[in-house]
Motif scaffolding. Structure first.
Motif, PDB file in Angstrom:
ATOM      1  N   ARG A  28       1.022  -1.353   0.003  1.00 40.43           N
ATOM      2  CA  ARG A  28       0.022  -0.071  -0.108  1.00 40.43           C
ATOM      3  C   ARG A  28       0.785   1.437  -0.068  1.00 40.43           C
ATOM      4  O   ARG A  28       0.586   2.227  -0.543  1.00 40.43           O
ATOM      5  CB  ARG A  28      -1.000   0.264   1.110  1.00 40.43           C
ATOM      6  N   GLU A  29       1.926   1.104   0.759  1.00 43.35           N
ATOM      7  CA  GLU A  29       3.019   2.849   0.803  1.00 43.35           C
ATOM      8  C   GLU A  29       3.372   2.703  -0.321  1.00 43.35           C
ATOM      9  O   GLU A  29       3.639   4.038  -1.024  1.00 43.35           O
ATOM     10  CB  GLU A  29       4.291   2.147   1.383  1.00 43.35           C
ATOM     11  N   VAL A  30       3.669   1.800  -1.398  1.00 42.48           N
ATOM     12  CA  VAL A  30       4.411   1.839  -2.565  1.00 42.48           C
ATOM     13  C   VAL A  30       4.113   2.471  -3.740  1.00 42.48           C
ATOM     14  O   VAL A  30       4.409   2.469  -4.692  1.00 42.48           O
ATOM     15  CB  VAL A  30       5.851   1.065  -2.686  1.00 42.48           C
ATOM     16  N   VAL A  31       2.991   2.513  -3.368  1.00 40.86           N
ATOM     17  CA  VAL A  31       1.460   3.093  -4.403  1.00 40.86           C
ATOM     18  C   VAL A  31       0.524   4.294  -3.978  1.00 40.86           C
ATOM     19  O   VAL A  31      -0.775   4.271  -4.597  1.00 40.86           O
ATOM     20  CB  VAL A  31       0.293   2.243  -4.899  1.00 40.86           C
ATOM     21  N   GLU A  32       0.864   4.849  -2.980  1.00 45.33           N
ATOM     22  CA  GLU A  32       0.574   5.947  -2.295  1.00 45.33           C
ATOM     23  C   GLU A  32       0.850   7.560  -3.098  1.00 45.33           C
ATOM     24  O   GLU A  32       1.818   7.594  -4.033  1.00 45.33           O
ATOM     25  CB  GLU A  32       0.846   6.532  -1.620  1.00 45.33           C
ATOM     26  N   PRO A  33      -0.391   8.039  -3.245  1.00 47.15           N
ATOM     27  CA  PRO A  33      -0.275   8.899  -3.908  1.00 47.15           C
ATOM     28  C   PRO A  33       0.768   9.870  -4.279  1.00 47.15           C
ATOM     29  O   PRO A  33       1.548   9.767  -3.510  1.00 47.15           O
ATOM     30  CB  PRO A  33      -1.436   9.837  -4.219  1.00 47.15           C
ATOM     31  N   GLY A  34       1.729  10.430  -5.633  1.00 42.04           N
ATOM     32  CA  GLY A  34       2.395  11.103  -5.780  1.00 42.04           C
ATOM     33  C   GLY A  34       3.938  10.142  -6.046  1.00 42.04           C
ATOM     34  O   GLY A  34       5.323  10.453  -6.137  1.00 42.04           O
ATOM     35  N   THR A  35       3.777   8.727  -5.379  1.00 45.52           N
ATOM     36  CA  THR A  35       5.345   7.958  -5.708  1.00 45.52           C
ATOM     37  C   THR A  35       5.008   7.540  -7.206  1.00 45.52           C
ATOM     38  O   THR A  35       4.073   7.499  -7.846  1.00 45.52           O
ATOM     39  CB  THR A  35       5.030   6.675  -4.945  1.00 45.52           C
ATOM     40  N   PRO A  36       5.820   6.941  -6.891  1.00 44.07           N
ATOM     41  CA  PRO A  36       6.517   6.187  -8.902  1.00 44.07           C
ATOM     42  C   PRO A  36       5.182   5.242  -8.668  1.00 44.07           C
ATOM     43  O   PRO A  36       5.030   4.645 -10.193  1.00 44.07           O
ATOM     44  CB  PRO A  36       8.125   5.791  -8.612  1.00 44.07           C
ATOM     45  N   GLY A  37       5.255   4.569  -7.858  1.00 48.99           N
ATOM     46  CA  GLY A  37       4.279   3.640  -8.397  1.00 48.99           C
ATOM     47  C   GLY A  37       2.838   3.549  -8.186  1.00 48.99           C
ATOM     48  O   GLY A  37       2.582   3.239  -9.023  1.00 48.99           O
ATOM     49  N   PHE A  38       2.600   5.049  -8.104  1.00 45.35           N
ATOM     50  CA  PHE A  38       1.032   5.085  -8.095  1.00 45.35           C
ATOM     51  C   PHE A  38       1.168   5.471  -9.743  1.00 45.35           C
ATOM     52  O   PHE A  38      -0.314   5.444 -10.538  1.00 45.35           O
ATOM     53  CB  PHE A  38       0.716   6.348  -7.315  1.00 45.35           C
ATOM     54  N   ARG A  39       2.044   6.368 -10.084  1.00 50.22           N
ATOM     55  CA  ARG A  39       1.788   6.921 -11.186  1.00 50.22           C
ATOM     56  C   ARG A  39       2.072   5.907 -12.571  1.00 50.22           C
ATOM     57  O   ARG A  39       1.523   5.345 -13.243  1.00 50.22           O
ATOM     58  CB  ARG A  39       2.667   7.701 -12.065  1.00 50.22           C
ATOM     59  N   VAL A  90       1.209   2.211 -11.616  1.00 50.91           N
ATOM     60  CA  VAL A  90      -0.065   2.056 -11.545  1.00 50.91           C
ATOM     61  C   VAL A  90      -1.549   2.138 -12.634  1.00 50.91           C
ATOM     62  O   VAL A  90      -2.092   2.140 -13.351  1.00 50.91           O
ATOM     63  CB  VAL A  90      -0.893   1.715 -10.426  1.00 50.91           C
ATOM     64  N   VAL A  91      -1.653   4.096 -12.459  1.00 56.48           N
ATOM     65  CA  VAL A  91      -2.441   4.430 -12.967  1.00 56.48           C
ATOM     66  C   VAL A  91      -2.249   4.460 -14.785  1.00 56.48           C
ATOM     67  O   VAL A  91      -2.976   4.258 -15.269  1.00 56.48           O
ATOM     68  CB  VAL A  91      -2.672   6.128 -12.904  1.00 56.48           C
ATOM     69  N   ALA A  92      -0.697   4.485 -15.148  1.00 53.04           N
ATOM     70  CA  ALA A  92      -0.315   4.613 -16.736  1.00 53.04           C
ATOM     71  C   ALA A  92      -1.131   3.384 -17.362  1.00 53.04           C
ATOM     72  O   ALA A  92      -1.362   3.202 -17.955  1.00 53.04           O
ATOM     73  CB  ALA A  92       0.532   4.416 -16.823  1.00 53.04           C
ATOM     74  N   THR A  93      -0.243   2.414 -16.175  1.00 56.33           N
ATOM     75  CA  THR A  93      -1.676   1.143 -17.088  1.00 56.33           C
ATOM     76  C   THR A  93      -2.455   0.868 -17.478  1.00 56.33           C
ATOM     77  O   THR A  93      -3.286  -0.080 -17.723  1.00 56.33           O
ATOM     78  CB  THR A  93      -0.689  -0.095 -16.135  1.00 56.33           C
ATOM     79  N   PHE A  94      -3.407   1.469 -15.668  1.00 58.63           N
ATOM     80  CA  PHE A  94      -5.010   0.763 -15.496  1.00 58.63           C
ATOM     81  C   PHE A  94      -6.207   1.451 -16.285  1.00 58.63           C
ATOM     82  O   PHE A  94      -7.155   1.370 -16.042  1.00 58.63           O
ATOM     83  CB  PHE A  94      -4.789  -0.060 -14.461  1.00 58.63           C
ATOM     84  N   GLY A  95      -5.110   2.696 -15.907  1.00 58.81           N
ATOM     85  CA  GLY A  95      -6.306   4.315 -16.487  1.00 58.81           C
ATOM     86  C   GLY A  95      -6.638   4.879 -14.943  1.00 58.81           C
ATOM     87  O   GLY A  95      -6.174   4.020 -13.782  1.00 58.81           O
ATOM     88  N   SER A  96      -6.821   5.522 -14.743  1.00 58.34           N
ATOM     89  CA  SER A  96      -7.297   6.881 -14.345  1.00 58.34           C
ATOM     90  C   SER A  96      -9.114   6.782 -13.507  1.00 58.34           C
ATOM     91  O   SER A  96      -9.469   7.084 -12.286  1.00 58.34           O
ATOM     92  CB  SER A  96      -8.029   8.164 -14.573  1.00 58.34           C
ATOM     93  N   GLY A  97      -9.222   5.754 -13.938  1.00 58.06           N
ATOM     94  CA  GLY A  97     -10.699   4.664 -12.784  1.00 58.06           C
ATOM     95  C   GLY A  97     -10.025   3.950 -12.247  1.00 58.06           C
ATOM     96  O   GLY A  97     -11.527   3.225 -11.445  1.00 58.06           O
ATOM     97  N   VAL A  98      -8.653   4.098 -12.201  1.00 56.02           N
ATOM     98  CA  VAL A  98      -8.631   2.962 -10.838  1.00 56.02           C
ATOM     99  C   VAL A  98      -8.004   4.284  -9.732  1.00 56.02           C
ATOM    100  O   VAL A  98      -7.706   3.061  -8.435  1.00 56.02           O
ATOM    101  CB  VAL A  98      -7.622   2.397 -10.862  1.00 56.02           C
ATOM    102  N   VAL A  99      -9.268   4.982  -9.976  1.00 58.61           N
ATOM    103  CA  VAL A  99      -8.463   6.846  -8.953  1.00 58.61           C
ATOM    104  C   VAL A  99      -9.825   6.892  -8.697  1.00 58.61           C
ATOM    105  O   VAL A  99     -10.720   7.083  -9.018  1.00 58.61           O
ATOM    106  CB  VAL A  99      -7.758   7.448  -9.786  1.00 58.61           C
ATOM    107  N   PRO A 151     -12.400   8.908  -6.000  1.00 59.59           N
ATOM    108  CA  PRO A 151     -12.421  10.967  -5.355  1.00 59.59           C
ATOM    109  C   PRO A 151     -11.551  11.157  -4.668  1.00 59.59           C
ATOM    110  O   PRO A 151     -11.146  12.136  -4.441  1.00 59.59           O
ATOM    111  CB  PRO A 151     -14.239  10.328  -4.700  1.00 59.59           C
ATOM    112  N   ASP A 152     -10.846  10.262  -3.295  1.00 59.56           N
ATOM    113  CA  ASP A 152      -9.769  11.248  -2.703  1.00 59.56           C
ATOM    114  C   ASP A 152      -8.031  11.320  -3.390  1.00 59.56           C
ATOM    115  O   ASP A 152      -7.644  12.090  -2.916  1.00 59.56           O
ATOM    116  CB  ASP A 152      -9.664  10.204  -0.977  1.00 59.56           C
ATOM    117  N   GLY A 153      -8.178  10.678  -4.627  1.00 52.56           N
ATOM    118  CA  GLY A 153      -6.668  10.814  -5.219  1.00 52.56           C
ATOM    119  C   GLY A 153      -6.183   9.575  -5.490  1.00 52.56           C
ATOM    120  O   GLY A 153      -4.554   9.508  -5.395  1.00 52.56           O
ATOM    121  N   ALA A 154      -6.467   8.552  -4.090  1.00 47.25           N
ATOM    122  CA  ALA A 154      -5.687   7.362  -4.209  1.00 47.25           C
ATOM    123  C   ALA A 154      -6.233   6.763  -4.729  1.00 47.25           C
ATOM    124  O   ALA A 154      -7.230   6.496  -5.411  1.00 47.25           O
ATOM    125  CB  ALA A 154      -5.713   6.490  -2.487  1.00 47.25           C
ATOM    126  N   LEU A 155      -5.365   5.468  -4.774  1.00 46.13           N
ATOM    127  CA  LEU A 155      -5.913   4.338  -5.969  1.00 46.13           C
ATOM    128  C   LEU A 155      -7.243   3.308  -5.034  1.00 46.13           C
ATOM    129  O   LEU A 155      -7.560   3.292  -3.647  1.00 46.13           O
ATOM    130  CB  LEU A 155      -5.364   2.991  -5.858  1.00 46.13           C
TER     131      LEU A 155
END
Length: 195
Positions: free
Chosen positions: A33-44, A46-55, A57-61
């Protein structure tokens, strides 16, 4: 020491009981969970791979939405794992290096068998519970039965986990029975550490 068990088996409860006895717990799920928190390379990634639909309303996954995608499609699960697992490995190494000398370090990792990590531990503890017990626990956490069954099916079997286990704790009984089993395993670990 590696600690593993299927979703809903009670592995986290066993980790807590080991911590009460003095173990240093490193929780792979918390790190994941920590490595995909908003602003991390992991978060970016995941979003690049799976699309903004996995984000959410709070901006987290939106973890339930992402889980529904990856546990229904093995190729997508592999894509997510390719992003997250290396990041988890790096952070885990940092935490293990920071543990006090002589401490019993327990790596709590659900996918120990699936990731072929068992050989890296001097002791592997597996927590098991019957599928109906696991389904009931997951339903108690609000997980729909179909999602729970998909997660169970995506993980290693009890037989695969037992094949790498130094000890197995069955967790279908009472909390007192579980504590007694953990005490037995803790005594074995202490003997090994001193021997």
């Amino acid at each position: 020491m590696g600690l593993t068990g299927g979703v809903g088996s009670g592995k986290s409860t066993v980790a807590r009981l080991l911590a009460e006895r003095g173990a240093v717990i490193i929780d792979a799920d918390a790190i994941a969970r920590e490595v995909v928190e908003p602003g991390t390379p992991g978060f970016r990634a995941v979003v690049a791979t799976f699309g903004s639909g996995v984000v959410g309303p709070d901006g987290a996954l939106d973890r339930p939405r992402l889980a529904a995608i990856v546990f229904a499609d093995e190729a997508k699960r592999s894509q997510l794992n390719a992003i997250v697992h290396p990041l988890v490995g790096e952070r885990t190494a940092q935490l293990m290096a920071a543990a006090p000398e002589g401490a019993v370090v327990v790596y709590d990792v659900p996918l120990l068998v699936e990731s072929e990590l068992a050989g890296g531990f001097d002791f592997v503890l597996v927590v098991e519970a019957a599928v109906p017990t696991r389904l009931a626990r997951l339903a108690g956490r609000g997980m729909p039965e179909a999602d729970a069954r998909n997660r169970i099916a995506a993980q290693a079997t009890d037989e695969q986990r037992r094949a790498v286990a130094d000890a197995v704790i069955g967790n279908d009984g009472s909390p007192d029975e579980l504590r007694a089993r953990v005490d037995e395993v803790w005594a074995r670990i202490q003997e090994r550490a001193q021997g």
